[in-house]
Design an enzyme around this catalytic site. Sequence first.
Site, PDB file in Angstrom:
ATOM      1  N   HIS A  73     -63.036  19.431  84.241  1.00 56.73           N
ATOM      2  CA  HIS A  73     -61.716  19.067  83.608  1.00 56.73           C
ATOM      3  C   HIS A  73     -61.590  20.674  82.595  1.00 56.73           C
ATOM      4  O   HIS A  73     -60.438  21.050  82.413  1.00 56.73           O
ATOM      5  CB  HIS A  73     -61.866  17.872  82.506  1.00 56.73           C
ATOM      6  CG  HIS A  73     -62.380  16.650  83.237  1.00 56.73           C
ATOM      7  ND1 HIS A  73     -63.617  16.124  83.088  1.00 56.73           N
ATOM      8  CD2 HIS A  73     -61.425  15.871  83.632  1.00 56.73           C
ATOM      9  CE1 HIS A  73     -63.433  14.962  83.858  1.00 56.73           C
ATOM     10  NE2 HIS A  73     -62.134  14.761  84.258  1.00 56.73           N
ATOM     11  N   LYS A  95     -60.320  19.399  93.540  1.00 62.92           N
ATOM     12  CA  LYS A  95     -61.440  18.553  93.901  1.00 62.92           C
ATOM     13  C   LYS A  95     -60.845  17.184  94.328  1.00 62.92           C
ATOM     14  O   LYS A  95     -61.379  16.495  95.251  1.00 62.92           O
ATOM     15  CB  LYS A  95     -62.225  18.045  92.410  1.00 62.92           C
ATOM     16  CG  LYS A  95     -62.987  16.685  92.283  1.00 62.92           C
ATOM     17  CD  LYS A  95     -64.088  16.644  93.165  1.00 62.92           C
ATOM     18  CE  LYS A  95     -65.169  15.584  92.946  1.00 62.92           C
ATOM     19  NZ  LYS A  95     -64.503  14.354  92.828  1.00 62.92           N
TER      20      LYS A  95
END
Length: 278
Positions: A34, A146
């Site tokens: 993140h 991802k």
Amino acid sequence: MIVLTSNNDTTSSVRSCPRPLGLVPTMGALHEGHLALVRRARKENTSVAASIFVNPTQFGPEEDLATYPRDMDRDLALLESEGVDLVYAPTPEEVYPPGFDTRVDPGGMGQRLEGAARPGHFRGVATVVTKLLSVIKPERAYFGQKDGQQLAVIRQLERDLNLGVEIVAVPTVRDSDGLALSSRNAYLTPEQRRAAPVIYRALTQARQLWDEGERDAAVLRAAAHALLKAEPLLEEIDYVSVADADTLEEMGRIEGPAMVSTAARLGSTRLIDNVLLG
Ligand code: AMP
């Protein structure tokens, strides 16, 4: 850093943010994956907003909504230390008030792979992303490679609905043994965690065949599948896919850019990963 929970306050606060504004949507339980999105957004924009929202509509009835890891204080401290200007952390009632009755349905792209394994998942994702973009109105929004299919669905959503936002893809951040960072890795037992890198090894094996000139997608799928199959702790392999990187349709011969992806279960933890070819 301003933290807001209501749509109206968020929309009026972002109005005074110097532009361009980059948005990083997350479900919290933040990790270096993140933070790579946040750092990229920080580099490319004058203001950065992040959202933290565990979106109930993208979880199936048997999935991990109730147990999904949550740690708001830690997340906010991390975002503050990365120089985020504004965090939007709404309640489910704020996002889906009584009477909410609209869904954004991604169509064919959202039916394959993860969409087949998790019916309704991408409808939930597309609906909440549309809503986040409407509340925050960023110039750019950042998503991780991802979740490769999610990225493809969101690119298509942006194109189809003329949302006028630049969708920026950020490469997958991995642990030193190759395992893609994921909030769900926290569910793994130490033994499962030791076995988990087989997922990336299987994808890498497919990519190596491609590097050596193999262009038959079935050969790549079989090689990756065999490696996964050999790991006894991997209890279920949902799919091994070699698909067109834009449409996510399965390929026969690999002619253009492709995405090799897989989803597999270690105990009750379902992990996904992908690598790109070309
Ligand atoms: P999530 O909180 O899991 O919904 O993820 C929020 C965003 O972070 C999504 O765009 C993900 O694709 C991205 N993301 C999650 N894990 C990684 C990772 N290991 N590397 C890069 N991006 C990631």
